[in-house]
Scaffold this motif. Structure first.
Motif, PDB file in Angstrom:
ATOM      1  N   THR A  88      -8.914 -22.727 -32.277  1.00  0.00           N
ATOM      2  CA  THR A  88      -8.899 -24.057 -32.897  1.00  0.00           C
ATOM      3  C   THR A  88      -7.986 -24.997 -32.111  1.00  0.00           C
ATOM      4  OG1 THR A  88      -9.376 -23.125 -35.071  1.00  0.00           O
ATOM      5  CG2 THR A  88      -8.423 -25.341 -35.019  1.00  0.00           C
ATOM      6  N   ASN A  92      -9.358 -28.347 -29.968  1.00  0.00           N
ATOM      7  CA  ASN A  92      -8.875 -29.673 -30.333  1.00  0.00           C
ATOM      8  C   ASN A  92      -7.798 -30.196 -29.389  1.00  0.00           C
ATOM      9  OD1 ASN A  92     -10.286 -30.313 -32.966  1.00  0.00           O
ATOM     10  ND2 ASN A  92      -9.530 -28.249 -33.336  1.00  0.00           N
ATOM     11  N   ASN A  93      -7.602 -29.484 -28.260  1.00  0.00           N
ATOM     12  CA  ASN A  93      -6.613 -29.881 -27.258  1.00  0.00           C
ATOM     13  C   ASN A  93      -5.221 -30.060 -27.873  1.00  0.00           C
ATOM     14  OD1 ASN A  93      -5.964 -30.313 -24.580  1.00  0.00           O
ATOM     15  ND2 ASN A  93      -6.208 -32.533 -24.750  1.00  0.00           N
ATOM     16  N   ILE A  94      -4.843 -29.098 -28.719  1.00  0.00           N
ATOM     17  CA  ILE A  94      -3.548 -29.131 -29.392  1.00  0.00           C
ATOM     18  C   ILE A  94      -2.615 -28.145 -28.690  1.00  0.00           C
ATOM     19  CG2 ILE A  94      -2.337 -28.677 -31.574  1.00  0.00           C
ATOM     20  CD1 ILE A  94      -4.190 -31.059 -31.784  1.00  0.00           C
ATOM     21  N   LEU A 132      -4.446 -28.374 -38.994  1.00  0.00           N
ATOM     22  CA  LEU A 132      -5.463 -28.702 -37.989  1.00  0.00           C
ATOM     23  C   LEU A 132      -6.818 -29.004 -38.637  1.00  0.00           C
ATOM     24  CD1 LEU A 132      -4.599 -26.046 -35.245  1.00  0.00           C
ATOM     25  CD2 LEU A 132      -3.934 -28.465 -35.328  1.00  0.00           C
ATOM     26  N   LYS A 134      -8.468 -27.064 -40.851  1.00  0.00           N
ATOM     27  CA  LYS A 134      -9.287 -25.874 -41.081  1.00  0.00           C
ATOM     28  C   LYS A 134      -8.767 -25.113 -42.299  1.00  0.00           C
ATOM     29  CE  LYS A 134     -11.790 -26.497 -37.430  1.00  0.00           C
ATOM     30  NZ  LYS A 134     -13.174 -26.874 -37.520  1.00  0.00           N
TER      31      LYS A 134
END
Length: 141
Positions: A88, A92-94, A132, A134
């Motif tokens: 995840t 999401n480029n986290i 995030l 989810k």
């Protein structure tokens, strides 16, 4: 998405044992002398491969369906949850620092959350996924 049951192939090694490979995770290769070692050794091998993906910041592959002559190796639920978090974050480029900011904790704590060698409460992983967007769900089959 359920990331727990990974098919593995056992190939005779010519010395009485087997080489164990995972078609979905080419980095995961190990050897056993007999099938009594399969579950523990293959699981350790697969968890070690997860570490490579975490270090490289790459999404861990989903398992394919078991084919004839393959066996299933189950990842621990805690590792599967960490994989879901890792995937995840990558999708999401986290970065860990970004997740830490969102969770109100320091980045070192996020690194421990995704570390396969660190025991993390499932509620902590669920909270990380929640920030995030989810929802971690458990089920019984």
């Amino acid at each position: 998405m359920f990331l727990r049951d990974y098919p593995a192939e056992l190939t005779p090694n010519g010395e009485g044992g087997f080489v164990v490979t995972f078609p979905d995770v080419p980095e995961a290769i190990t050897e056993i002398m007999d099938e009594s070692e399969l579950e523990e050794t293959a699981t350790d091998c697969l968890v070690t491969a997860v570490d490579f993906y975490i270090e490289d910041h790459r999404p861990f592959p989903s398992p394919s369906k078991k084919k004839k002559n393959q066996v299933i190796i189950q990842l621990p639920v805690s590792i599967s949850a960490k994989i879901l978090l890792l995937n995840t974050m990558i999708a999401n480029n986290i970065r860990p620092v970004d997740l830490a900011r969102r969770m109100g904790i320091n980045p070192q704590e996020v690194n421990r959350i995704i570390d396969t060698g660190h025991t993390t409460k499932i509620d902590t992983i669920a909270k990380a996924l929640s920030v995030l967007g989810k929802n971690l769900q458990l089920s019984i089959r």
